[in-house]
Design a protein around this motif. Sequence first.
Motif, PDB file in Angstrom:
ATOM      1  N   ARG A 140      45.997  37.888 177.650  1.00 25.79           N
ATOM      2  CA  ARG A 140      44.918  38.880 177.655  1.00 25.79           C
ATOM      3  C   ARG A 140      44.204  38.909 176.302  1.00 25.79           C
ATOM      4  O   ARG A 140      42.975  38.949 176.246  1.00 25.79           O
ATOM      5  CB  ARG A 140      45.470  40.267 177.985  1.00 25.79           C
ATOM      6  N   ILE A 141      44.972  38.898 175.211  1.00 26.02           N
ATOM      7  CA  ILE A 141      44.351  38.926 173.881  1.00 26.02           C
ATOM      8  C   ILE A 141      43.506  37.680 173.658  1.00 26.02           C
ATOM      9  O   ILE A 141      42.364  37.768 173.173  1.00 26.02           O
ATOM     10  CB  ILE A 141      45.432  39.064 172.786  1.00 26.02           C
ATOM     11  N   LEU A 142      44.036  36.516 174.007  1.00 22.31           N
ATOM     12  CA  LEU A 142      43.273  35.283 173.838  1.00 22.31           C
ATOM     13  C   LEU A 142      42.010  35.292 174.690  1.00 22.31           C
ATOM     14  O   LEU A 142      40.952  34.807 174.265  1.00 22.31           O
ATOM     15  CB  LEU A 142      44.142  34.074 174.171  1.00 22.31           C
ATOM     16  N   GLY A 143      42.093  35.864 175.891  1.00 24.83           N
ATOM     17  CA  GLY A 143      40.909  35.978 176.727  1.00 24.83           C
ATOM     18  C   GLY A 143      39.863  36.888 176.106  1.00 24.83           C
ATOM     19  O   GLY A 143      38.656  36.602 176.166  1.00 24.83           O
ATOM     20  N   LEU A 164      38.921  49.721 163.026  1.00 26.82           N
ATOM     21  CA  LEU A 164      38.955  50.233 164.390  1.00 26.82           C
ATOM     22  C   LEU A 164      40.411  50.442 164.786  1.00 26.82           C
ATOM     23  O   LEU A 164      41.197  49.486 164.804  1.00 26.82           O
ATOM     24  CB  LEU A 164      38.284  49.249 165.354  1.00 26.82           C
ATOM     25  N   TYR A 165      40.775  51.670 165.083  1.00 26.92           N
ATOM     26  CA  TYR A 165      42.140  51.950 165.530  1.00 26.92           C
ATOM     27  C   TYR A 165      42.229  51.617 167.015  1.00 26.92           C
ATOM     28  O   TYR A 165      41.509  52.180 167.843  1.00 26.92           O
ATOM     29  CB  TYR A 165      42.479  53.412 165.276  1.00 26.92           C
ATOM     30  N   GLY A 166      43.098  50.668 167.347  1.00 30.08           N
ATOM     31  CA  GLY A 166      43.244  50.291 168.737  1.00 30.08           C
ATOM     32  C   GLY A 166      44.037  49.016 168.892  1.00 30.08           C
ATOM     33  O   GLY A 166      44.581  48.471 167.926  1.00 30.08           O
ATOM     34  N   ASP A 167      44.083  48.531 170.135  1.00 31.12           N
ATOM     35  CA  ASP A 167      44.896  47.378 170.520  1.00 31.12           C
ATOM     36  C   ASP A 167      44.001  46.148 170.642  1.00 31.12           C
ATOM     37  O   ASP A 167      42.930  46.213 171.261  1.00 31.12           O
ATOM     38  CB  ASP A 167      45.558  47.685 171.862  1.00 31.12           C
ATOM     39  N   ALA A 168      44.444  45.029 170.082  1.00 34.30           N
ATOM     40  CA  ALA A 168      43.674  43.785 170.192  1.00 34.30           C
ATOM     41  C   ALA A 168      43.468  43.370 171.646  1.00 34.30           C
ATOM     42  O   ALA A 168      42.504  42.666 171.957  1.00 34.30           O
ATOM     43  CB  ALA A 168      44.379  42.668 169.427  1.00 34.30           C
ATOM     44  N   ALA A 169      44.341  43.810 172.540  1.00 43.05           N
ATOM     45  CA  ALA A 169      44.181  43.501 173.963  1.00 43.05           C
ATOM     46  C   ALA A 169      42.959  44.198 174.556  1.00 43.05           C
ATOM     47  O   ALA A 169      42.522  43.845 175.656  1.00 43.05           O
ATOM     48  CB  ALA A 169      45.437  43.890 174.736  1.00 43.05           C
ATOM     49  N   ASP A 170      42.416  45.175 173.837  1.00 42.63           N
ATOM     50  CA  ASP A 170      41.206  45.885 174.266  1.00 42.63           C
ATOM     51  C   ASP A 170      40.022  45.530 173.371  1.00 42.63           C
ATOM     52  O   ASP A 170      39.100  46.344 173.202  1.00 42.63           O
ATOM     53  CB  ASP A 170      41.444  47.403 174.232  1.00 42.63           C
ATOM     54  N   LEU A 171      40.033  44.345 172.804  1.00 42.99           N
ATOM     55  CA  LEU A 171      39.027  43.961 171.819  1.00 42.99           C
ATOM     56  C   LEU A 171      37.605  44.130 172.346  1.00 42.99           C
ATOM     57  O   LEU A 171      36.733  44.649 171.649  1.00 42.99           O
ATOM     58  CB  LEU A 171      39.253  42.519 171.370  1.00 42.99           C
ATOM     59  N   GLY A 172      37.344  43.682 173.563  1.00 44.54           N
ATOM     60  CA  GLY A 172      35.990  43.765 174.096  1.00 44.54           C
ATOM     61  C   GLY A 172      35.464  45.192 174.114  1.00 44.54           C
ATOM     62  O   GLY A 172      34.318  45.445 173.698  1.00 44.54           O
ATOM     63  N   ALA A 173      36.284  46.132 174.565  1.00 46.84           N
ATOM     64  CA  ALA A 173      35.871  47.533 174.616  1.00 46.84           C
ATOM     65  C   ALA A 173      35.686  48.102 173.213  1.00 46.84           C
ATOM     66  O   ALA A 173      34.741  48.880 172.966  1.00 46.84           O
ATOM     67  CB  ALA A 173      36.903  48.354 175.390  1.00 46.84           C
TER      68      ALA A 173
END
Length: 204
Positions: free
Chosen positions: A135-138, A97-106
């Motif tokens: 944010r990432i840990l959350g 998945l190309y993306g940011d771990a801070a957007d993991l839920g999405a």
Amino acid sequence: MNQTAVRPDLRAFMSAALRRQHVVGAIAPSSPVLGRALSAVVPTGNASVVVELGPGTGPISEVIHARLAPGSRHLAVEIDPDLAAHLRRTRPWMETLYGDAADLGALLAKAGVERVDAVVSTLPWSFFPGDVQERILGQISGALAPGGAFTTVTYLHALPLAGARALRRRLRAVFDEVLITGPVWRNIPPGIAYVCRRPVDAAP
């Protein structure tokens, strides 16, 4: 790992490290020994869903893949587009998945995943400001299924530094159990693994 993949992996790693020094936190790809320490939380007996954050060129992906039971899903979140493309070419058995771990839920929602059994991370935490770490840990704590676990690495030389101490405080604020395993000497640089369980704000 298939030895024919080593040179392309190393070229991809060096290219990413030169292009994005603020994203690639390691000075060399992670070793299989570190991979085994981090992936010890990956279930082996039943089909599971495992997320890898910051897979880079995939050395720890190989270790995770070897542990997974048939029918499992292995999703990897990579923020560098060239590394994501490299992983799709060389590790087609993994969902990159190309993306940011801070957007993991999405990212997980888009992939049709609600909860995961394990999260394995080699993210360069020291490069992230405190609010991004939180944010990432959350996002990780919100994604874990009951009984799931999260592992991440920090490097031995960084342990006394303020950033590493702050990360430990944040881990202990988010998870009820934070264990330290290692050190893993057969890695450049030597590292330790944090094994985290039971998010404190998880619903009963």
